[in-house]
Design a protein around this motif. Structure first.
Motif, PDB file in Angstrom:
ATOM      1  N   ALA A 138       0.895  -1.275  -0.043  1.00  0.00           N
ATOM      2  CA  ALA A 138      -0.065  -0.001  -0.222  1.00  0.00           C
ATOM      3  C   ALA A 138       0.933   1.162  -0.057  1.00  0.00           C
ATOM      4  N   GLY A 139       1.952   1.178   0.771  1.00  0.00           N
ATOM      5  CA  GLY A 139       2.883   2.352   1.008  1.00  0.00           C
ATOM      6  C   GLY A 139       3.536   2.545  -0.302  1.00  0.00           C
ATOM      7  N   ALA A 140       3.886   1.501  -1.360  1.00  0.00           N
ATOM      8  CA  ALA A 140       4.500   1.652  -2.547  1.00  0.00           C
ATOM      9  C   ALA A 140       3.573   2.320  -3.349  1.00  0.00           C
ATOM     10  N   THR A 141       2.392   1.716  -3.608  1.00  0.00           N
ATOM     11  CA  THR A 141       1.471   2.316  -4.431  1.00  0.00           C
ATOM     12  C   THR A 141       1.101   3.687  -4.032  1.00  0.00           C
ATOM     13  N   ALA A 142       1.003   4.182  -2.893  1.00  0.00           N
ATOM     14  CA  ALA A 142       0.945   5.438  -2.491  1.00  0.00           C
ATOM     15  C   ALA A 142       2.108   6.476  -2.943  1.00  0.00           C
ATOM     16  N   ALA A 143       3.019   5.776  -2.975  1.00  0.00           N
ATOM     17  CA  ALA A 143       4.213   6.548  -3.751  1.00  0.00           C
ATOM     18  C   ALA A 143       4.036   6.752  -5.227  1.00  0.00           C
ATOM     19  N   VAL A 144       3.655   5.956  -5.924  1.00  0.00           N
ATOM     20  CA  VAL A 144       3.380   6.185  -7.180  1.00  0.00           C
ATOM     21  C   VAL A 144       2.070   7.453  -7.208  1.00  0.00           C
ATOM     22  N   ASP A 145       1.184   7.219  -6.576  1.00  0.00           N
ATOM     23  CA  ASP A 145       0.021   8.224  -6.650  1.00  0.00           C
ATOM     24  C   ASP A 145       0.567   9.602  -6.115  1.00  0.00           C
ATOM     25  N   PHE A 146       1.527   9.757  -5.186  1.00  0.00           N
ATOM     26  CA  PHE A 146       2.093  11.015  -4.855  1.00  0.00           C
ATOM     27  C   PHE A 146       2.895  11.594  -6.096  1.00  0.00           C
ATOM     28  N   LEU A 147       3.756  10.775  -6.817  1.00  0.00           N
ATOM     29  CA  LEU A 147       4.459  11.302  -7.854  1.00  0.00           C
ATOM     30  C   LEU A 147       3.424  11.555  -8.825  1.00  0.00           C
ATOM     31  N   THR A 148       2.548  10.675  -9.218  1.00  0.00           N
ATOM     32  CA  THR A 148       1.546  11.190 -10.205  1.00  0.00           C
ATOM     33  C   THR A 148       0.988  12.604  -9.839  1.00  0.00           C
ATOM     34  N   ALA A 149       0.748  13.074  -8.548  1.00  0.00           N
ATOM     35  CA  ALA A 149      -0.082  14.199  -8.209  1.00  0.00           C
ATOM     36  C   ALA A 149       0.762  15.572  -8.102  1.00  0.00           C
ATOM     37  N   ILE A 150       2.144  15.456  -8.329  1.00  0.00           N
ATOM     38  CA  ILE A 150       2.804  16.557  -8.074  1.00  0.00           C
ATOM     39  C   ILE A 150       2.653  17.650  -9.235  1.00  0.00           C
ATOM     40  N   ASP A 151       2.686  17.245 -10.437  1.00  0.00           N
ATOM     41  CA  ASP A 151       2.384  18.007 -11.505  1.00  0.00           C
ATOM     42  C   ASP A 151       1.700  17.322 -12.659  1.00  0.00           C
ATOM     43  N   PRO A 152       0.369  16.906 -12.519  1.00  0.00           N
ATOM     44  CA  PRO A 152      -0.330  15.927 -13.513  1.00  0.00           C
ATOM     45  C   PRO A 152      -0.498  16.357 -14.692  1.00  0.00           C
ATOM     46  N   GLY A 153      -0.620  17.819 -15.033  1.00  0.00           N
ATOM     47  CA  GLY A 153      -1.085  18.150 -16.393  1.00  0.00           C
ATOM     48  C   GLY A 153      -2.650  17.508 -16.512  1.00  0.00           C
TER      49      GLY A 153
END
Length: 400
Positions: free
Chosen positions: A265-280
């Motif tokens: 779950a934490g590894a998934t959240a890391a991907v989602d965090f990266l996704t949300a930084i500047d998603p366009g």
């Protein structure tokens, strides 16, 4: 593309200490949403996987979400995503899986540029199987792989080529696709260590030509674990030793014991965090990831330029060994008349974290006869221009 650095940094409690972190290549700081995802999964309810109780379904969801997130991150099928405790553990496991088909007289090709986790497991497997090891050397003038040596290493007996997508100490990014294409012409599999590369670039495993690709979420804001990606069709051909009652389907046949659902779950959240930084304006997670990671790449490259300009101003007192034309924002340096450990301690006294060592890059240091320890400075998404200036001021205070 631009990122709101103040908003980004607000998600990292460790930054409130005032420390400037340059140890990202060894593991990044953790944003609060990743820690919260781990805690929420642990406190559940949570049971072993199943399809009856809510606690069982929570475990199933953690696994499915993890595979979907890393399928998007790596551009691979979810059915080809394997969890491991670390990239080292996964490489050891897969060296044994693959070596089952090797025969005496076969050959494998390794790279002097690699972290030892993509070297020693293969050497040890080759020794047990009676297989010869050939090498891709480093060009000391450019700090890039010597592709002429690669051509000499290949033969019809080559069964595997293992190579990094980016050096964890020099930052050098070899032409992985070119290397993979040549390996495939000889019928060899290509195993790519993407641990350092994935921390700085959106990965496209098929575009790289990798048959198997490994990375570590804790290098890009996640928890400590490893991820291996391969096509389900390739994974079906590999027969790992496993417990008799454990699943035999792919990818689960490669995951031994109960999975750590909270880490997934934490590894998934890391991907989602990266996704949300500047998603366009992307409609898929992969599209949003591409935009965010593009913005982060621009941010890190700008800081790398600032850092390199500042080091150049220090003159001959600093020898920068990271000089490949294509590389990540990770710099390895030695200091004239100074032990790098002394610099590490001095910088730490100024709340700047910059480690000294050889960082498991045994072949790199041996091949290039580099001074050990050396100072490594690696940039991460949360670094700022002020961080860079603090590092440079700290070095200057050493009276180099």
């Amino acid at each position: 593309m631009a990122i709101d650095l103040t908003a980004l940094r607000a998600h990292f409690p460790s930054l409130n200490t005032g420390l400037a972190f340059f140890d990202g290549p060894g593991g990044t700081q953790t944003p609060r949403p990743v820690a919260e995802a781990i805690a929420a999964t642990l406190t559940g309810p949570l049971s072993n996987r199943g399809n009856v109780s809510p606690s069982e379904l929570n475990a199933e969801r953690a696994v499915a979400d993890f595979r979907a997130a890393y399928a998007d991150l790596l551009n691979m099928p979810a059915g080809g995503i394997v969890h491991g405790r670390s990239a080292t553990q996964l490489t050891y496991d897969f060296s044994r899986h693959l070596a089952k088909s090797w025969q005496a007289g076969d050959e494998i090709v390794l790279s002097r540029l690699d972290h030892d986790s993509n070297v020693r497991p293969w050497i040890q497997a080759a020794e047990r199987a009676g297989v010869s090891v050939r090498w891709i050397e480093i060009d000391a003038a450019t700090m890039e792989l010597d592709l002429d040596s690669y051509e000499r290493a290949l033969s019809p007996r080559t069964r595997l080529v293992a190579v990094t997508a980016a050096s964890n100490v020099l930052g050098t990014k070899p032409p992985v696709r070119r290397i993979a294409d040549r390996a495939h012409e000889f019928g060899a599999l290509v195993y790519v260590d993407g641990v350092h590369y994935a921390a700085h670039h959106l990965v496209d495993v098929p575009a790289l030509g990798a048959d198997l690709f490994v990375c570590s979420p804790y290098k890009f804001l996640g928890p400590h674990c490893g991820v291996l990606a391969g096509t389900p069709e390739l994974l079906e051909t590999l027969d790992p030793d496993k417990l008799l009652p454990s699943p035999d389907n792919v990818p689960e046949r490669f995951e031994f014991g109960t999975l750590p659902y909270e880490i997934l779950a934490g590894a998934t959240a890391a991907v989602d965090f990266l996704t949300a930084i500047d998603p366009g304006t992307g409609t898929t997670r992969r599209e949003r990831l591409a935009h965010s990671l593009g913005a982060l790449h621009e941010h890190e490259q700008a800081l790398r330029t600032r850092l390199e300009d500042g080091l150049q101003a220090l003159g001959n007192a600093v020898t920068l060994h990271s000089k490949a034309a294509d590389r990540t924002p990770t710099l390895l340096m030695t200091l004239q008349g100074r032990d790098a450990r002394e610099a590490q301690v001095h910088l730490a006294s100024r709340n700047v974290v910059a480690p000294a060592g050889s960082f498991y890059a045994y072949e790199v240091f041996a091949a290039l006869k580099l001074q050990d320890p050396a100072l490594r400075v690696g940039l991460a998404p949360y670094n700022t221009a002020d961080d860079v200036d603090r590092f440079l001021d700290g070095l200057a205070d050493l009276n180099l």
